[in-house]
Design an enzyme around this catalytic site. Structure first.
Site, PDB file in Angstrom:
ATOM      1  N   HIS A  19       0.854  -1.182   0.000  1.00 44.04           N
ATOM      2  CA  HIS A  19       0.000   0.000   0.000  1.00 44.04           C
ATOM      3  C   HIS A  19       0.892   1.235   0.000  1.00 44.04           C
ATOM      4  O   HIS A  19       2.078   1.163   0.344  1.00 44.04           O
ATOM      5  CB  HIS A  19      -0.921  -0.008   1.219  1.00 44.04           C
ATOM      6  CG  HIS A  19      -2.044  -0.965   1.088  1.00 44.04           C
ATOM      7  ND1 HIS A  19      -2.718  -1.479   2.173  1.00 44.04           N
ATOM      8  CD2 HIS A  19      -2.641  -1.514  -0.010  1.00 44.04           C
ATOM      9  CE1 HIS A  19      -3.678  -2.288   1.748  1.00 44.04           C
ATOM     10  NE2 HIS A  19      -3.631  -2.324   0.439  1.00 44.04           N
ATOM     11  N   GLY A  66      -2.567  -1.908  -7.924  1.00 44.07           N
ATOM     12  CA  GLY A  66      -3.522  -2.620  -7.063  1.00 44.07           C
ATOM     13  C   GLY A  66      -4.966  -2.199  -7.237  1.00 44.07           C
ATOM     14  O   GLY A  66      -5.834  -3.036  -7.523  1.00 44.07           O
ATOM     15  N   ASP A  71      -4.201  -6.430  -7.634  1.00 42.74           N
ATOM     16  CA  ASP A  71      -4.441  -7.391  -6.552  1.00 42.74           C
ATOM     17  C   ASP A  71      -5.224  -8.590  -7.081  1.00 42.74           C
ATOM     18  O   ASP A  71      -4.956  -9.739  -6.717  1.00 42.74           O
ATOM     19  CB  ASP A  71      -5.209  -6.741  -5.397  1.00 42.74           C
ATOM     20  CG  ASP A  71      -4.421  -5.648  -4.695  1.00 42.74           C
ATOM     21  OD1 ASP A  71      -3.183  -5.674  -4.764  1.00 42.74           O
ATOM     22  OD2 ASP A  71      -5.053  -4.774  -4.087  1.00 42.74           O
ATOM     23  N   ASP A  91      -1.342  -1.582   4.806  1.00 45.32           N
ATOM     24  CA  ASP A  91      -1.505  -0.589   5.862  1.00 45.32           C
ATOM     25  C   ASP A  91      -2.794  -0.868   6.636  1.00 45.32           C
ATOM     26  O   ASP A  91      -3.877  -0.633   6.120  1.00 45.32           O
ATOM     27  CB  ASP A  91      -1.554   0.803   5.226  1.00 45.32           C
ATOM     28  CG  ASP A  91      -1.602   1.920   6.249  1.00 45.32           C
ATOM     29  OD1 ASP A  91      -1.809   1.635   7.453  1.00 45.32           O
ATOM     30  OD2 ASP A  91      -1.435   3.076   5.845  1.00 45.32           O
ATOM     31  N   HIS A  98      -9.938  -0.329  -2.575  1.00 48.53           N
ATOM     32  CA  HIS A  98     -10.049  -1.683  -3.122  1.00 48.53           C
ATOM     33  C   HIS A  98      -9.907  -2.727  -2.012  1.00 48.53           C
ATOM     34  O   HIS A  98      -9.393  -3.812  -2.222  1.00 48.53           O
ATOM     35  CB  HIS A  98      -9.008  -1.894  -4.228  1.00 48.53           C
ATOM     36  CG  HIS A  98      -7.587  -1.715  -3.762  1.00 48.53           C
ATOM     37  ND1 HIS A  98      -7.083  -0.508  -3.348  1.00 48.53           N
ATOM     38  CD2 HIS A  98      -6.579  -2.593  -3.645  1.00 48.53           C
ATOM     39  CE1 HIS A  98      -5.829  -0.662  -2.988  1.00 48.53           C
ATOM     40  NE2 HIS A  98      -5.496  -1.923  -3.156  1.00 48.53           N
ATOM     41  N   ASP A 101     -10.731  -6.367  -2.681  1.00 44.03           N
ATOM     42  CA  ASP A 101      -9.702  -7.129  -3.400  1.00 44.03           C
ATOM     43  C   ASP A 101      -8.596  -7.580  -2.454  1.00 44.03           C
ATOM     44  O   ASP A 101      -8.069  -8.685  -2.568  1.00 44.03           O
ATOM     45  CB  ASP A 101      -9.089  -6.290  -4.521  1.00 44.03           C
ATOM     46  CG  ASP A 101     -10.071  -5.955  -5.617  1.00 44.03           C
ATOM     47  OD1 ASP A 101     -11.030  -6.733  -5.817  1.00 44.03           O
ATOM     48  OD2 ASP A 101      -9.891  -4.916  -6.273  1.00 44.03           O
ATOM     49  N   ARG A 107      -7.527 -14.088   1.620  1.00 43.61           N
ATOM     50  CA  ARG A 107      -8.307 -15.322   1.709  1.00 43.61           C
ATOM     51  C   ARG A 107      -7.759 -16.385   0.758  1.00 43.61           C
ATOM     52  O   ARG A 107      -7.610 -17.551   1.129  1.00 43.61           O
ATOM     53  CB  ARG A 107      -9.773 -15.020   1.381  1.00 43.61           C
ATOM     54  CG  ARG A 107     -10.720 -16.177   1.603  1.00 43.61           C
ATOM     55  CD  ARG A 107     -12.175 -15.813   1.329  1.00 43.61           C
ATOM     56  NE  ARG A 107     -12.613 -14.648   2.099  1.00 43.61           N
ATOM     57  CZ  ARG A 107     -12.903 -13.446   1.566  1.00 43.61           C
ATOM     58  NH1 ARG A 107     -12.811 -13.242   0.275  1.00 43.61           N
ATOM     59  NH2 ARG A 107     -13.286 -12.460   2.341  1.00 43.61           N
TER      60      ARG A 107
END
Length: 133
Positions: A19, A66, A71, A91, A98, A101, A107
């Site tokens: 980030h 991203g 991402d 962060d 986003h 995402d 996950r």
């Protein structure tokens, strides 16, 4: 956009993401670990990859930024078993546009059993592990 490259057998493929507030930290980490990263195939989201490439001189396949889908591209690489490690300095104190995402990527890393380092301490442990190279 990611370039189509021939995958070198036995060479770890590492994705680098950060980030905005963490990009300098990731560039510093990559510079410190340049020798190890030089023996890897590297992919990174756009802005992060550009910063790391400039700081280290390493060759990095650049994905989209991203928020523009980078991402999600990393997530697709996870699903296709094309990554061995993700270093994602995110962060936790700043809401990201986003964010969905980002959560999906975290996950998928867990689902597909791909190690993901979300801070410098974890990245140091993973990249220095005898199981890494």
């Amino acid at each position: 956009m990611e370039r189509q490259t021939t995958r070198r057998v036995g060479v770890p493929r590492v994705a680098l993401i950060a980030h905005d507030g963490c990009k300098n930290e990731l560039a510093e980490w990559a510079t410190f670990n340049r020798g190890t990263l030089a023996r890897c195939e590297l992919v990174a989201t756009g802005t992060t990859g550009g910063m790391v490439a400039k700081a280290t001189g390493l060759s990095i396949d650049l994905l989209l930024s991203g928020p523009l889908g980078g991402d999600a591209q990393v997530g697709a690489m996870l699903v296709d078993a094309r990554l061995d490690l993700i270093v994602f300095f995110w962060d936790p104190l700043t809401t990201q546009p986003h964010d969905v995402d980002v959560k999906a990527l975290l996950r998928l890393a867990v689902l597909y059993n791909v190690p993901i380092a979300c801070n410098r301490a974890t990245a140091d442990f993973l990249i220095s592990s005898p199981l890494f190279l």
